[in-house]
Enzyme design. Structure first.
Site, PDB file in Angstrom:
ATOM      1  N   HIS A 101      -0.404  -0.606   0.921  1.00 50.53           N
ATOM      2  CA  HIS A 101      -0.314   0.722   0.322  1.00 50.53           C
ATOM      3  C   HIS A 101      -1.162   0.695  -0.952  1.00 50.53           C
ATOM      4  O   HIS A 101      -0.662   0.422  -2.039  1.00 50.53           O
ATOM      5  CB  HIS A 101       1.135   1.102   0.019  1.00 50.53           C
ATOM      6  CG  HIS A 101       1.813   1.797   1.153  1.00 50.53           C
ATOM      7  ND1 HIS A 101       1.370   3.004   1.636  1.00 50.53           N
ATOM      8  CD2 HIS A 101       2.874   1.445   1.910  1.00 50.53           C
ATOM      9  CE1 HIS A 101       2.147   3.372   2.648  1.00 50.53           C
ATOM     10  NE2 HIS A 101       3.060   2.448   2.842  1.00 50.53           N
ATOM     11  N   ASP A 106       3.054   5.237  -0.616  1.00 47.95           N
ATOM     12  CA  ASP A 106       4.451   4.780  -0.730  1.00 47.95           C
ATOM     13  C   ASP A 106       5.183   5.627  -1.780  1.00 47.95           C
ATOM     14  O   ASP A 106       6.340   6.004  -1.599  1.00 47.95           O
ATOM     15  CB  ASP A 106       4.531   3.276  -1.055  1.00 47.95           C
ATOM     16  CG  ASP A 106       3.573   2.842  -2.169  1.00 47.95           C
ATOM     17  OD1 ASP A 106       2.700   3.646  -2.590  1.00 47.95           O
ATOM     18  OD2 ASP A 106       3.686   1.690  -2.632  1.00 47.95           O
ATOM     19  N   TYR A 298     -12.729  16.673   7.758  1.00 49.52           N
ATOM     20  CA  TYR A 298     -11.819  17.432   6.890  1.00 49.52           C
ATOM     21  C   TYR A 298     -12.552  18.612   6.259  1.00 49.52           C
ATOM     22  O   TYR A 298     -13.671  18.465   5.789  1.00 49.52           O
ATOM     23  CB  TYR A 298     -11.272  16.542   5.766  1.00 49.52           C
ATOM     24  CG  TYR A 298     -10.424  15.371   6.224  1.00 49.52           C
ATOM     25  CD1 TYR A 298     -10.033  15.231   7.547  1.00 49.52           C
ATOM     26  CD2 TYR A 298     -10.003  14.413   5.310  1.00 49.52           C
ATOM     27  CE1 TYR A 298      -9.250  14.166   7.953  1.00 49.52           C
ATOM     28  CE2 TYR A 298      -9.216  13.333   5.707  1.00 49.52           C
ATOM     29  CZ  TYR A 298      -8.845  13.210   7.033  1.00 49.52           C
ATOM     30  OH  TYR A 298      -8.079  12.159   7.426  1.00 49.52           O
ATOM     31  N   GLU A 372       5.573   3.496 -11.780  1.00 45.07           N
ATOM     32  CA  GLU A 372       6.660   4.146 -11.027  1.00 45.07           C
ATOM     33  C   GLU A 372       7.337   5.254 -11.822  1.00 45.07           C
ATOM     34  O   GLU A 372       8.033   6.097 -11.249  1.00 45.07           O
ATOM     35  CB  GLU A 372       7.682   3.088 -10.580  1.00 45.07           C
ATOM     36  CG  GLU A 372       7.116   2.175  -9.489  1.00 45.07           C
ATOM     37  CD  GLU A 372       7.923   0.904  -9.281  1.00 45.07           C
ATOM     38  OE1 GLU A 372       8.539   0.428 -10.258  1.00 45.07           O
ATOM     39  OE2 GLU A 372       7.930   0.392  -8.142  1.00 45.07           O
TER      40      GLU A 372
END
Ligand code: NI
Length: 393
Positions: A101, A106, A298, A372
């Site tokens: 990741h 994640d 895309y 985080e």
């Protein structure tokens, strides 16, 4: 109604970190997110959402029906990891050799799931529905389009879409938003230059595909530099070139691959014609032939002005007006673009780097990780945006 969410989200921070680290330990590449999507689906069920699995192979949808009728807003997260060998040295580093990741997906899943959890606790206050989409293969070949083809925009019909990307090019605590085109279209091409093989010492009996291929590469540079207006961002890159057998042999063919990008829908459409015209001109002038294949992947990622206004407003309430900035556009591509082509929406960027903690490596680097502490900020922005959107007429 004024639900702040801050306290509730703060109480879930420890669980968010655990969840993110569990995802980080078990990364799976695009369309192989089998274990990942099982965990995502189970969590959504645990929070009381209606769950549909197996859309576009591994995609998962969680529907949260509010206490009263209203609009439906979509929140999108991506689940795939990259085929990179992790070199972070983190105690929760990847246990799947060669998969990592390395883009923050994640974190995106953790933010999406925690938002679902928080909003499910306020279900009765919701005037409408929230559809949580967990899509496969954002890094390619793309999971958004097959999920849309699988019907995720219907039943109930989606009215608006929001999504975010953790962004290590911005420090933690900042949010970047922008109206209009924010990320480029992303297409690929394959080119084959077909000459005639021969002896390296006898060029006049051959048609040298290496010399002609080199001219093609050089001539293609004039599309961006001479054909397209300087203020219309575009890219034509040849990324691979392969051909030849030995130092004294003239190669009969050369194969190349490349990418073309633009920040404008109409400009994107013109790129294959421009590229092929140059290949055709150069090869025919030099007695060679060619094959050309162009694939649209895309579209341009385009944000809606009103939805951008909503995200700016709630972001300012969460991180302070002074920390909400205008997103510096990139020629990277994003398949969130497909959702934004269907309904008005906003894709925004959440600052996630922290130099002091050593968390400032670029996305897709084997050393990538993010702060985080960005996750609770993302959850609060999403939760507030949903409440505000569903309350609006
Ligand atoms: Ni990404």
């Amino acid at each position: 109604m004024a639900i702040g969410f801050k306290g509730e989200i703060a109480s879930l921070k420890h669980e968010m970190i655990q969840m993110r680290r569990d995802f980080h330990r078990r990364p799976e590449p695009g369309f192989q997110e089998v274990e990942t999507s099982r965990v995502v689906g189970n969590r959504l069920e645990e929070y009381g959402l209606e769950v549909t699995r197996g859309i576009a192979k591994t995609g998962v949808v969680g529907l949260l029906r509010g206490g009263s009728e209203g609009k439906t807003i979509l929140i999108r997260a991506d689940m795939d990891a990259l085929t990179i060998k992790e070199q972070t040295g983190l105690e929760f580093a990847s246990e799947n050799e060669g998969v990592m990741h390395a883009c923050g997906h994640d974190g995106h899943m953790t933010i999406g799931l925690t938002t679902a959890r928080i909003l499910s606790q306020h279900r009765d206050a919701l005037k409408g529905n929230v559809k949580f989409i967990f899509q496969p293969a954002e890094e390619g070949p793309g999971g958004a389009k097959p999920m849309i083809e699988g019907g995720v925009m219907e039943d109930p019909k989606v009215d608006a879409a929001i999504g975010l990307h953790l962004w290590n090019y911005l420090p933690i605590g900042k949010v970047a938003v922008r109206s209009g085109p924010v990320m480029a279209s992303m297409d690929s091409m394959k080119i084959k230059i077909k000459g005639k093989g021969g002896h390296g010492a006898i060029p006049h009996d051959a048609v040298d595909s290496i010399v002609i291929g080199s001219q093609v590469v050089t001539a293609l540079q004039t599309i961006v530099s001479r054909e397209i207006a300087p203020l219309a961002p575009s890219v034509v890159t040849i990324g691979t070139i392969k051909g030849g057998y030995g130092f004294n042999i003239i190669a009969d063919f050369v194969e190349m691959e490349g990418t073309a990008r633009a920040l404008d829908v109409d400009l994107q459409k013109t790129l294959p014609e421009r590229i092929e015209r140059i290949i055709k001109g150069v090869t025919s002038a030099m007695r060679a032939d060619y094959e050309f294949a162009y694939t649209f992947h895309y579209p341009v990622t385009i944000n809606d002005e009103a939805m951008v206004g909503l995200i700016e407003e709630v972001s300012a309430a969460v991180v302070g007006q002074e920390n909400v900035m205008v997103f510096e556009r990139t020629m990277g591509g994003e398949d969130m673009a497909f959702f934004l082509r269907e309904v008005p929406g906003c894709y925004f960027f959440l600052g996630s780097s922290n130099k002091e903690k050593g968390l400032d490596q670029p996305h897709h680097s084997p050393q990538f990780s993010f702060d985080e502490d960005a996750m609770p900020i993302g959850v609060e922005i999403f939760a507030r945006a949903v409440m505000k959107y569903l309350e609006s007429p």
